[in-house]
Design a protein around this motif. Structure first.
Motif, PDB file in Angstrom:
ATOM      1  N   ASP A  71      -0.030  44.155 -60.691  1.00 31.53           N
ATOM      2  CA  ASP A  71      -0.513  44.139 -62.075  1.00 31.53           C
ATOM      3  C   ASP A  71      -1.809  44.922 -62.249  1.00 31.53           C
ATOM      4  N   TRP A 121       0.316  47.617 -71.408  1.00 38.77           N
ATOM      5  CA  TRP A 121       0.589  46.951 -70.135  1.00 38.77           C
ATOM      6  C   TRP A 121       0.443  45.434 -70.240  1.00 38.77           C
ATOM      7  N   ARG A 153       5.788  45.728 -69.162  1.00 43.10           N
ATOM      8  CA  ARG A 153       5.673  45.758 -67.697  1.00 43.10           C
ATOM      9  C   ARG A 153       7.050  45.715 -67.046  1.00 43.10           C
TER      10      ARG A 153
END
Length: 318
Positions: A137, A150, A156
């Motif tokens: 991440d 994001w 994602r």
């Protein structure tokens, strides 16, 4: 000697071009000579309709500036086989330097990211890059194109699933290029090329590893980033590679073309379309010089126009 040519070739990937071989840059100069240029000055004026040829020639000019041994070879009367061998050694040196820099940044980037609060989970390992890129991440957020959000879990997942609506290409700027990762679509140049990791990466390669921890740089004798904007843009490519999960350097990583990425940066810095855009680039380079070399030597990279100052104006009226 062949050893010295390998040594003198080390700046090429740092300051001249991303992938071009020395012999190809020289060939572009020779092509212009064949077309009628008498010397380098004439060749400078011969723009091509092919933007790649123009980029290659600008890289040739940087090669002449940053690699004196290449200029000496070009001016020599050595036979073709000797020149080919010498150029190959310059290429070996340039590729070796790129490998050294990539290895250094691979570890450094992991250290910098693991110093964040909260600490990234899963851990970003110094030697193993398989857990980087869009699998993580933190690195994924830095690599994510600014055109996508994001923070949205659907985005994602779509990026990780290679969804065609969320392709990762050189058509978008990655988030790490922007100051604090903030992108304003109404003012897309605002904060561009001011990312904190960019400054750290540049300092590590071009000043010293310890300088990456200095918020206010020591006032170094300035070797202007204006002269080294080739290095600045290559640092961006190196940083993207360090953040990615790619285990070895390649021009195309999935759909992301590093050469196109590099060329987009080159064009932004070297081909401003207007005086206003040129001033924006000038201001950006001033910002970089102050970040890297400190404020004390500002006159080295933005000299005063002394002929327009009060002393000159007074003397002119006497």
């Amino acid at each position: 000697s062949s050893e010295s040519n390998a040594y003198y070739g080390r700046p090429i990937r740092r300051l001249v071009c991303l992938t071009e071989r020395v012999e190809d840059l020289v060939a572009e100069f020779n092509r212009r000579i064949v077309l009628g240029a008498v010397n380098e000055s004439d060749a400078d004026k011969m723009d091509s309709d092919d933007p790649d040829e123009n980029r290659r020639y600008r890289s040739f000019k940087k090669l002449m500036e940053w690699c004196p041994s290449a200029r000496n070879l070009l001016r020599s009367s050595a036979e073709h086989e000797i020149l080919a061998f010498a150029y190959n050694k310059l290429n070996e040196g340039s590729d070796g330097a790129r490998g050294d820099d990539s290895a250094s940044l691979k570890c450094a980037v992991a250290d910098w990211l693991m110093e964040r609060t909260p600490t990234p989970n899963p851990t970003i390992h110094r030697q193993d890059k398989s857990g980087r890129g869009f699998y993580n991440d933190v690195t994924g957020g830095l690599l994510c194109p600014v055109d996508y959000d994001w923070s949205n879990p659907i985005v994602r997942a779509s990026i990780r699933d290679y969804h065609p609506d969320f392709r990762i290409t050189a058509c978008s700027w990655p988030s790490f290029l922007y100051e604090d990762g903030c992108y304003d679509p109404q003012n897309p140049a605002n904060g561009l090329f001011k990312g904190k990791l960019l400054v750290k990466a540049f300092k590590r390669v071009f000043t010293s590893p310890t300088s990456t921890y200095e918020e206010q740089p020591a006032d170094l004798a300035a070797c202007s980033v204006r002269k080294k904007n080739s290095a600045e843009r290559r640092t961006r490519r190196d940083l993207r590679f360090a953040l990615s999960s790619a285990g070895s350097w390649r021009i195309v990583d999935d759909e992301f073309n590093h050469q196109e990425f590099y060329d987009n940066i080159v064009d932004y810095l070297e081909l401003p379309p207007s005086p206003e855009a040129a001033k924006d680039v000038d201001d950006l380079l001033l910002w970089w010089n102050q970040k890297v070399f400190g404020r004390k030597f500002v006159s080295d990279y933005r000299p005063q126009h002394a002929n327009k100052m009060s002393v000159a104006m007074t003397l002119a009226r006497r």
